[in-house]
Design an enzyme around this catalytic site. Structure first.
Site, short mmCIF file in Angstrom:
data_model
loop_
_atom_site.label_atom_id
_atom_site.label_comp_id
_atom_site.label_asym_id
_atom_site.label_seq_id
_atom_site.Cartn_x
_atom_site.Cartn_y
_atom_site.Cartn_z
N ASN A 13 1.09 -1.36 0.08
CA ASN A 13 -0.04 0.00 -0.16
C ASN A 13 0.86 1.42 0.04
O ASN A 13 0.58 2.34 -0.63
CB ASN A 13 -1.06 0.18 1.19
CG ASN A 13 -2.19 -1.04 0.89
OD1 ASN A 13 -3.20 -0.48 0.12
ND2 ASN A 13 -2.25 -2.15 1.65
N LYS A 64 -0.09 -3.42 21.19
CA LYS A 64 -0.24 -1.91 21.12
C LYS A 64 1.32 -1.42 21.34
O LYS A 64 2.34 -2.15 21.80
CB LYS A 64 -1.29 -1.41 22.35
CG LYS A 64 -0.81 -2.00 23.67
CD LYS A 64 -2.14 -1.40 24.70
CE LYS A 64 -1.79 -1.87 26.00
NZ LYS A 64 -2.35 -1.22 26.99
N MET A 91 0.26 -3.07 12.36
CA MET A 91 -0.55 -3.91 13.21
C MET A 91 -0.43 -3.61 14.70
O MET A 91 -0.65 -4.59 15.56
CB MET A 91 0.16 -5.48 12.82
CG MET A 91 -0.25 -5.77 11.34
SD MET A 91 -1.77 -5.23 10.60
CE MET A 91 -2.57 -6.96 10.74
N ASN A 108 -6.84 4.43 7.90
CA ASN A 108 -6.36 3.03 8.03
C ASN A 108 -7.08 2.55 6.80
O ASN A 108 -8.13 2.81 6.52
CB ASN A 108 -6.76 2.34 9.21
CG ASN A 108 -6.30 0.92 9.26
OD1 ASN A 108 -5.08 0.52 8.96
ND2 ASN A 108 -7.18 -0.11 9.73
N HIS A 110 -8.55 -1.42 5.70
CA HIS A 110 -8.62 -2.77 6.21
C HIS A 110 -9.16 -3.62 5.22
O HIS A 110 -10.04 -3.04 4.38
CB HIS A 110 -9.86 -2.65 7.41
CG HIS A 110 -9.98 -3.83 7.89
ND1 HIS A 110 -9.24 -4.37 8.99
CD2 HIS A 110 -11.14 -4.58 7.85
CE1 HIS A 110 -9.61 -5.56 9.27
NE2 HIS A 110 -10.95 -5.82 8.79
C1 GAR Z 1 -3.14 -4.67 3.95
O1 GAR Z 1 -3.71 -5.63 3.17
C2 GAR Z 1 -4.25 -3.98 5.03
O2 GAR Z 1 -5.30 -3.82 4.54
C3 GAR Z 1 -3.92 -4.95 6.08
O3 GAR Z 1 -2.51 -5.24 6.10
C4 GAR Z 1 -2.07 -5.41 4.79
C5 GAR Z 1 -0.62 -4.79 4.63
O4 GAR Z 1 -0.21 -5.06 3.40
N1 GAR Z 1 -4.35 -4.13 7.31
C6 GAR Z 1 -4.98 -4.74 8.24
O5 GAR Z 1 -5.41 -6.01 8.37
C7 GAR Z 1 -5.27 -3.86 9.44
N2 GAR Z 1 -6.42 -4.15 10.20
P1 GAR Z 1 0.80 -4.13 2.69
O6 GAR Z 1 2.16 -4.03 3.80
O7 GAR Z 1 1.54 -4.94 1.45
O8 GAR Z 1 0.48 -2.70 2.49
#
Ligand code: GAR
Length: 203
Positions: A13, A64, A91, A108, A110
């Site tokens: 992302n 956390k 996370m 954020n 999700h």
């Molecule tokens: C993403 O898919 C995001 O939606 C998820 O972590 C991934 C990170 O991917 N986030 C969560 O689950 C938050 N609750 P990336 O490091 O390739 O961007």
């Protein structure tokens, strides 16, 4: 708009947002990338792009930040003059002081259509439940887990024969389109949360 991007994982992302900035689609600048994981891919991507980055160890808790780590994170974001905190696979649950300090300015992404399937491995939760449509959500962060006001969503169909990884891949593809578009709208002051009351962005 100066972005502080926080992530714990591979950083796809972040790369999508950084690419959208480089190509002029997002009027923003990544001022700082922060990770709680020393060898996270997101930090390698920041390094490759000569974007300032730091590894900030989270302290003694598993999910956390402890008070010291949170104070260090706030100090780093303030020093980098961050306007918008962009969680991209971070996370750790953010609470208290950081959310007060950046009220209404923490977003954020999700990997589900919230409020369905908050928490971990949301794509797997969706597959196990048997829903036919899932997707991804960009929302403002509040003190809950994946509960803040929704800014934008993108639907992804669950196909017959999908595995957790094939579904996850399609959701992540949708994320890489949605997140830069939302950050672009935020940078233009065009987007507001609906339904739930919030401090808001441009207002
Ligand atoms: C993403 O898919 C995001 O939606 C998820 O972590 C991934 C990170 O991917 N986030 C969560 O689950 C938050 N609750 P990336 O490091 O390739 O961007």
């Amino acid at each position: 708009m100066r972005l502080g991007v926080l992530g714990s994982g591979k950083g796809s992302n972040f790369v999508a947002i950084a690419d959208a900035i480089s190509s002029g689609r997002v009027a923003a600048e990544v001022a700082l990338v922060v990770s709680d994981v020393a060898d996270a891919g997101i930090l390698a991507h920041a390094r490759d792009r000569a974007i300032p980055w730091i590894h900030l160890p989270p302290g003694k808790f598993r999910t956390k930040l402890d008070d010291e780590a949170e104070a260090a994170l706030i100090a780093a974001l303030v020093e980098a003059r961050v306007d918008l905190v962009v969680l991209a696979g971070y996370m750790r649950i953010l609470k208290g002081e950081l959310l007060r300090r950046f009220e209404g300015r923490v977003v954020n992404i999700h990997p589900s259509l919230l409020p369905s399937f908050p928490g971990l491995a949301a794509w797997k939760q969706a597959l196990d439940y048997g829903v036919k449509v899932t997707g991804c959500t960009v929302h403002l962060v509040d003190q809950g887990i994946d509960t803040g006001p929704i800014l934008a969503q993108r639907a992804v169909e669950v196909l017959d024969g999908d595995t957790a990884s094939s579904l996850h891949e399609r959701i992540q593809k949708a994320e890489r389109e949605l997140y830069p578009a939302v950050v672009a709208s935020l940078a233009r002051g065009e987007i507001h949360a609906r339904g739930r009351v919030t401090g808001g962005f441009a207002g």
